[in-house]
Enzyme design. Structure first.
Site, PDB file in Angstrom:
ATOM      1  CG  ASP A 279      -0.217  -0.170   2.481  1.00 53.18           C
ATOM      2  OD1 ASP A 279       0.673  -0.667   2.593  1.00 53.18           O
ATOM      3  OD2 ASP A 279      -0.912   0.438   3.552  1.00 53.18           O
ATOM      4  CG  ASP A 281       2.025   1.980   4.775  1.00 58.28           C
ATOM      5  OD1 ASP A 281       2.720   0.937   4.159  1.00 58.28           O
ATOM      6  OD2 ASP A 281       1.099   1.862   5.669  1.00 58.28           O
ATOM      7  NE  ARG A 282       4.988  -2.452   6.559  1.00 59.65           N
ATOM      8  CZ  ARG A 282       5.169  -3.477   7.564  1.00 59.65           C
ATOM      9  NH1 ARG A 282       6.435  -4.333   7.417  1.00 59.65           N
ATOM     10  NH2 ARG A 282       4.474  -3.618   8.575  1.00 59.65           N
ATOM     11  CE  LYS A 376       4.310   1.605   7.830  1.00 62.40           C
ATOM     12  NZ  LYS A 376       2.983   1.468   8.706  1.00 62.40           N
TER      13      LYS A 376
HETATM   14  C1  G16 Z   1       1.548  -1.384  10.839  1.00 55.81           C
HETATM   15  C2  G16 Z   1       1.459  -0.359  11.600  1.00 55.81           C
HETATM   16  C3  G16 Z   1       2.992   0.105  11.828  1.00 55.81           C
HETATM   17  C4  G16 Z   1       3.710  -1.511  12.707  1.00 55.81           C
HETATM   18  C5  G16 Z   1       3.445  -2.569  11.493  1.00 55.81           C
HETATM   19  C6  G16 Z   1       3.876  -3.679  12.378  1.00 55.81           C
HETATM   20  O1  G16 Z   1       2.305  -1.047   9.401  1.00 55.81           O
HETATM   21  O2  G16 Z   1       1.015   0.802  10.939  1.00 55.81           O
HETATM   22  O3  G16 Z   1       2.966   1.018  12.980  1.00 55.81           O
HETATM   23  O4  G16 Z   1       5.026  -1.121  12.930  1.00 55.81           O
HETATM   24  O5  G16 Z   1       2.035  -2.790  11.148  1.00 55.81           O
HETATM   25  O6  G16 Z   1       3.143  -3.915  13.278  1.00 55.81           O
HETATM   26  P1  G16 Z   1       3.315  -5.280  14.077  1.00 55.81           P
HETATM   27  O7  G16 Z   1       4.617  -5.517  14.587  1.00 55.81           O
HETATM   28  O8  G16 Z   1       2.159  -5.451  15.223  1.00 55.81           O
HETATM   29  O9  G16 Z   1       3.000  -6.505  13.163  1.00 55.81           O
HETATM   30  P2  G16 Z   1       1.587  -1.768   8.130  1.00 55.81           P
HETATM   31  O10 G16 Z   1       2.548  -1.199   7.094  1.00 55.81           O
HETATM   32  O11 G16 Z   1       1.501  -3.233   8.120  1.00 55.81           O
HETATM   33  O12 G16 Z   1       0.353  -1.014   7.909  1.00 55.81           O
END
Ligand code: G16
Length: 543
Positions: A279, A281-282, A376
């Protein structure tokens, strides 16, 4: 067009996690599953009558169907307007920007981020607040509560809305505006960065590869890097979004972006490599023979922020999630700006950004962002790096070496154990929690424990408290081990072990991180009994 009321009953497992509700795609496709959750969102946010929402996502399998259902449910509930990305596509940061710039009442993002897509992959639905950021726990709590008592939902009976054509149509009394997903976002980027400098960089022969991983950033990266900044065609690879991400795993890390990693470590490596996730954001940043960890990346951005036009006057403050390495704290100390430590989850940065207490945030999970949106932002991070490289005129490897010489190095790695039996994972965490108090002063695999606790966060803006956010063990020589369970997995439990060690000796700044961390890794296993309890000989993913 009739509005019908459909009888249903509460479905278990609709508690939003770290970032919205993520489940197997097939679960979302079960009768009433999506509809129940959308109904719960409408109730949880106090209804959508007369409101304007944004809708879009990463285009993964089932997004097209889900978008039509959400539009018909928004219309049935009397929404005034829904702004939708063409073909229901919007990267997460672009959605955040649209929610803010069009002053809407929030939006729904259809994505399971970096998780694979397709009928056997994952799907997700997330509500973002009018500030453009993921709904905080006060809102997701209400959504979950509503999901537990839903007995009916309302939906309009209508043909599909044409989402392929830009322009405005209507569904009942609800206006549907289909917008170009890239245009506004590209404009925002040109206001943040020095595009002239970046054009000159590429005109001077700078070579870059951006791996869009068959996901949503393809069109954004092509428009910005190739069309606006003049990078040669072919700079963006895997640039056409596909519903199953080319059967890949759109997670920008050295394991899943192997094609890019191999290129950057090969004989004809370009100057700079980057990737983004499902998506958008990373991000992953990689130089020639140089992988930059996300924790280091945000520290480098902070240290060089004033080179970028938007941040030329300095940062208001910085924030990182607790498991993220403390490399950023070292920079904040020198910059003499506020530094905040929040729980994992981008939603926890929202208040700090809104209150003007922080303007740059980052997470170890490959997320970096600023107050330009409330998510992000992968491409933004890539452009930030480009802007720094254009100003400093040095390679990524030299920039990192210079950074570590100046600030010291926080060796860092995350070890993930995926799809672990949930009972085993919970027991491991519970047992470790139970002995935290006894650890200070003891020695584990040669590491002396200085302190140990369970992280809890008191939001300095609204006073809300988030408890049980990870177990921390700090050693006397500047090491740190953090254990927590992921809140984004869809199968069993994922145990994350975050490993860190500070190093300031100039002779020891260039080691391999796994080697530099070997003592900390041994201590993590010894204190938790992880390999013995899970029967695993090592982590599934090392980042
Ligand atoms: C989401 C959250 C992030 C988090 C990540 C991993 O990212 O927005 O803040 O760091 O998940 O989370 P977890 O360690 O609980 O798996 P994304 O890119 O998956 O939306």
């Amino acid at each position: 067009m009739d509005i019908i009321t459909v009888e249903t009953q509460p479905i278990e497992g609709q508690k939003p996690g770290t970032s919205g509700l993520r489940k197997k795609t097939r679960t979302f496709m079960e009768p009433h599953f999506l509809e129940n959750f959308v109904q719960a969102i409408w109730i949880g946010i106090g209804g959508v009558q007369g409101k304007t929402l944004v809708l879009g996502g990463d285009g993964r399998y089932f997004s097209d169907r889900a978008a039509q259902v959400i539009l018909r449910m928004a219309a049935a509930f009397g929404a005034a307007k829904v702004i939708v990305g063409q073909n229901a596509l919007l990267s997460t940061p672009a959605a955040s920007h649209l929610i803010r710039s069009r002053k809407t009442d929030g939006g729904i993002i259809l994505s399971a981020s970096h998780n694979p897509g397709g009928p056997d992959g994952d799907f997700g639905v997330k509500f973002n607040n009018p500030n453009g950021g993921p709904a905080p726990e006060s809102v997701t709590g209400k959504i979950f509560e509503a999901s537990q008592s839903v007995t009916t939902y309302r939906i309009m009976e209508a043909h599909d809305v044409d989402l392929s054509t830009l322009g405005t149509t209507s569904l009942g009394r609800t206006e549907i505006e289909v917008v170009d997903p890239v245009e506004d976002y590209a404009q925002l980027m040109s206001e943040i960065f020095d595009f002239d400098k970046l054009r000159a960089l590429f005109a001077g022969g700078f070579r870059m590869r951006f791996d869009a991983m068959h996901a949503v950033t393809g069109p954004y990266a092509k428009t910005i890097l190739e069309d606006h900044l003049g990078a040669p065609a072919g700079t963006v690879i895997n640039g056409t979004p596909s519903p199953d991400f080319g059967k890949g795993h759109p997670d920008p890390n050295p394991i899943w972006a192997k094609e890019l990693m191999d290129l950057m470590h090969g004989p004809d490596a370009p100057d700079f490599g980057a990737a983004s996730d499902g998506d958008g954001d990373r991000n992953m940043i990689v130089g020639r023979n140089t992988y930059v960890t996300p924790s280091d990346s945000v520290a480098v951005l902070a240290a060089n922020a004033t080179l970028v036009p938007r941040y030329a006057d300095g940062l208001k403050g910085v924030a990182r999630s607790m498991p993220t390495s403390r490399a950023l704290d070292r920079v904040a100390l020198r910059l003499d700006c506020g530094a905040y430590e929040t729980p994992t989850g981008w939603k926890f940065f929202g208040n700090l950004l809104d209150a003007g207490m922080a303007s740059l945030c980052g997470e170890e999970s490959a997320g970096t962002g600023s107050d330009h949106v409330r998510e992000k932002d992968g491409l933004w991070a890539v452009l930030f790096w480009l802007n720094i490289l254009a100003e400093r005129q040095m390679s990524v490897a030299d920039l990192m070496a210079d950074h570590w010489r100046t600030y010291g190095r926080n060796y860092y790695s995350r070890h993930d154990y995926e799809a672990v039996d949930a009972d085993i994972a919970t027991a491991l965490i519970d047992d470790l929690r139970g002995k935290l108090e006894t650890l200070p002063g003891t020695t584990i695999a040669g590491q002396e424990v200085e302190w140990a606790d369970e992280f809890a966060y008191d939001d300095p803006v609204d006073g809300s408290r988030a408890a049980q956010q990870g177990l921390r063990i700090a050693t006397t020589d500047g090491g740190r081990i953090v254990f927590r369970l992921s809140g984004t997995g869809t199968e069993g439990a994922t145990i994350r072990v975050y490993l860190e060690k500070e190093e300031t000796d100039p002779e020891k700044l260039g080691l391999d991180p796994q080697e530099a961390l070997s003592d900390v890794i041994a201590a993590a296993d010894a204190v938790s009994g992880l390999s013995q309890r899970t029967g695993r000989s090592g982590p599934d993913v090392i980042t």
